[in-house]
Design a protein around this motif. Sequence first.
Motif, PDB file in Angstrom:
ATOM      1  N   ALA A   4       3.508   6.532   7.352  1.00 51.98           N
ATOM      2  CA  ALA A   4       2.699   5.390   6.900  1.00 51.98           C
ATOM      3  C   ALA A   4       2.992   4.153   7.751  1.00 51.98           C
ATOM      4  CB  ALA A   4       2.977   5.098   5.428  1.00 51.98           C
TER       5      ALA A   4
ATOM      6  N   TYR B  69       0.861   0.551   8.448  1.00 47.85           N
ATOM      7  CA  TYR B  69       1.110  -0.065   7.143  1.00 47.85           C
ATOM      8  C   TYR B  69       2.514  -0.671   7.166  1.00 47.85           C
ATOM      9  CZ  TYR B  69      -2.949   2.581   5.702  1.00 47.85           C
ATOM     10  OH  TYR B  69      -4.212   3.094   5.601  1.00 47.85           O
ATOM     11  N   ARG B  70       2.587  -1.987   7.279  1.00 46.31           N
ATOM     12  CA  ARG B  70       3.877  -2.656   7.421  1.00 46.31           C
ATOM     13  C   ARG B  70       4.385  -3.233   6.100  1.00 46.31           C
ATOM     14  NH1 ARG B  70       5.191  -0.652  12.057  1.00 46.31           N
ATOM     15  NH2 ARG B  70       3.937  -1.264  13.811  1.00 46.31           N
ATOM     16  N   ASP B  71       3.514  -3.609   5.206  1.00 46.57           N
ATOM     17  CA  ASP B  71       3.893  -4.194   3.920  1.00 46.57           C
ATOM     18  C   ASP B  71       4.195  -3.075   2.930  1.00 46.57           C
ATOM     19  OD1 ASP B  71       2.222  -6.060   1.332  1.00 46.57           O
ATOM     20  OD2 ASP B  71       4.281  -6.218   2.011  1.00 46.57           O
TER      21      ASP B  71
ATOM     22  N   LEU C 234       1.293  -1.966   0.749  1.00 39.39           N
ATOM     23  CA  LEU C 234       0.317  -1.105   1.422  1.00 39.39           C
ATOM     24  C   LEU C 234       0.872   0.301   1.607  1.00 39.39           C
ATOM     25  CD1 LEU C 234      -1.025  -3.617   4.086  1.00 39.39           C
ATOM     26  CD2 LEU C 234      -2.112  -2.912   1.950  1.00 39.39           C
ATOM     27  N   ILE C 235       2.154   0.398   1.894  1.00 43.07           N
ATOM     28  CA  ILE C 235       2.777   1.714   2.023  1.00 43.07           C
ATOM     29  C   ILE C 235       2.710   2.446   0.686  1.00 43.07           C
ATOM     30  CG2 ILE C 235       4.995   2.883   2.385  1.00 43.07           C
ATOM     31  CD1 ILE C 235       5.607   0.664   4.444  1.00 43.07           C
TER      32      ILE C 235
ATOM     33  N   PHE D 264      -0.883   3.669   0.229  1.00 42.32           N
ATOM     34  CA  PHE D 264      -1.240   4.748   1.147  1.00 42.32           C
ATOM     35  C   PHE D 264      -0.538   6.051   0.783  1.00 42.32           C
ATOM     36  CE2 PHE D 264      -0.325   7.172   5.024  1.00 42.32           C
ATOM     37  CZ  PHE D 264      -1.617   7.459   5.423  1.00 42.32           C
TER      38      PHE D 264
END
Length: 103
Positions: free
Chosen positions: A64, A69-71, A74-75, A78
């Motif tokens: 991820a 997806y860095r935040d 958001l991870i 996802f």
Amino acid sequence: MGCQGEQGGRLNQETVKPDRRQKRARKPAPEAPVNTPWPIFPHPKGKEFVDYDEDLQIRDILNAVRLGYRDIQLIKRFSTVGMGPLQGRQSALPAARLAAEAT
């Protein structure tokens, strides 16, 4: 009616003894490590699970992050980490650690 004088009903400050607990100074507790290192123990076949409810492994979280997806929110969306019955009680910290290390 009896008069008690100036001291009537008030405590005499000289007769009040200091509390025993105030006499003993407590030593501060030694600082313990806040967290344990991750992964706690590696699996011999590489199946290091982050979330047992959703069957997510370390590679899923790293995938991820590789996809952009860095935040952590958001991870989570996802990969569905923390969306099982435990609601992230066991998987939130490991997933956040992995995302922090990978970014």
